[in-house]
Design an enzyme around this catalytic site. Structure first.
Site, short mmCIF file in Angstrom:
data_model
loop_
_atom_site.label_atom_id
_atom_site.label_comp_id
_atom_site.label_asym_id
_atom_site.label_seq_id
_atom_site.Cartn_x
_atom_site.Cartn_y
_atom_site.Cartn_z
N HIS A 222 0.86 -1.18 0.00
CA HIS A 222 0.00 0.00 0.00
C HIS A 222 0.90 1.23 0.00
O HIS A 222 2.05 1.18 0.46
CB HIS A 222 -0.90 0.02 1.23
CG HIS A 222 -1.95 -1.03 1.24
ND1 HIS A 222 -3.04 -0.98 2.07
CD2 HIS A 222 -2.10 -2.17 0.50
CE1 HIS A 222 -3.81 -2.02 1.86
NE2 HIS A 222 -3.27 -2.76 0.91
N GLU B 66 1.10 3.85 1.82
CA GLU B 66 1.65 4.24 3.12
C GLU B 66 2.82 3.36 3.52
O GLU B 66 3.84 3.84 4.03
CB GLU B 66 0.58 4.14 4.20
CG GLU B 66 -0.64 4.99 3.96
CD GLU B 66 -1.78 4.23 3.27
OE1 GLU B 66 -1.53 3.56 2.24
OE2 GLU B 66 -2.92 4.31 3.76
N CYS C 6 -6.03 2.00 5.85
CA CYS C 6 -6.66 0.78 6.33
C CYS C 6 -6.03 0.43 7.69
O CYS C 6 -5.07 1.07 8.14
CB CYS C 6 -6.46 -0.35 5.33
SG CYS C 6 -4.74 -0.93 5.22
N CYS D 255 -2.17 -0.34 7.55
CA CYS D 255 -1.34 0.86 7.39
C CYS D 255 -1.39 1.73 8.64
O CYS D 255 -0.37 2.29 9.06
CB CYS D 255 -1.78 1.64 6.17
SG CYS D 255 -1.49 0.74 4.62
#
Length: 158
Positions: A56, A58, A86, A89
């Site tokens: 992801h 992040e 999410c 993260c």
């Protein structure tokens, strides 16, 4: 430049990173980490292209920032992200000791920064992040909506 202008400046750069994700067919999310007015880590979604479910935006930015400062603790940093993180993260940000997270668009289905869960500022955690939301929210939401609209349209053609 005041704080709002600084946040807008960095978020626009995160939005440019989201464009890189979209160019790869990934959900257009971008993130960057700033310390003392300099980017120390940046990333964009790439779980599909990298075959890595943890890639992801992040987490890519966190990994790069850790390498940049040679430490997994990223104190006195601000993470800018175009979509609310999410749970995975969010907890990585807590463990990294990010000071502030600036979020563009909310994510009501999986958001862990207050929309669905509140993991970034949970009272049980030994570290809490300051959360600033809504910076460039319209631009981020429009980008995501256009991406998913195009994706739905292309799957109907098959």
């Amino acid at each position: 430049m005041n704080n709002i202008q600084q946040h807008q400046y960095w978020m626009k750069q995160a939005l440019a990173l989201a464009d890189k994700a979209e160019a790869l067919g990934e959900v257009p999310v971008g993130a960057l980490i700033v310390k003392n007015g300099e980017i120390i880590g940046e990333g964009f979604n790439q779980p599909i292209s990298s075959s890595d479910p943890t890639a992801h935006a992040e987490l890519v930015a966190l990994r790069q920032a850790g390498q940049s400062v040679q430490n997994y603790r990223l104190i006195e940093t601000t993470l800018y992200v175009t979509l609310e993180p999410c749970a995975m993260c969010a907890m990585a940000m807590v463990h990294a000791r990010i000071s502030t997270v600036v979020i563009a668009a909310p994510e009501p289905r999986t958001g862990a920064g207050g929309s669905l869960y509140q993991l970034l500022d949970h009272p049980a955690h030994n570290h809490r992040l300051q959360i600033i939301s809504g910076i460039e929210a319209e631009a981020s939401a429009a980008k995501l909506q256009a991406f998913f609209r195009a994706r739905r349209k292309s799957t109907k053609l098959i």
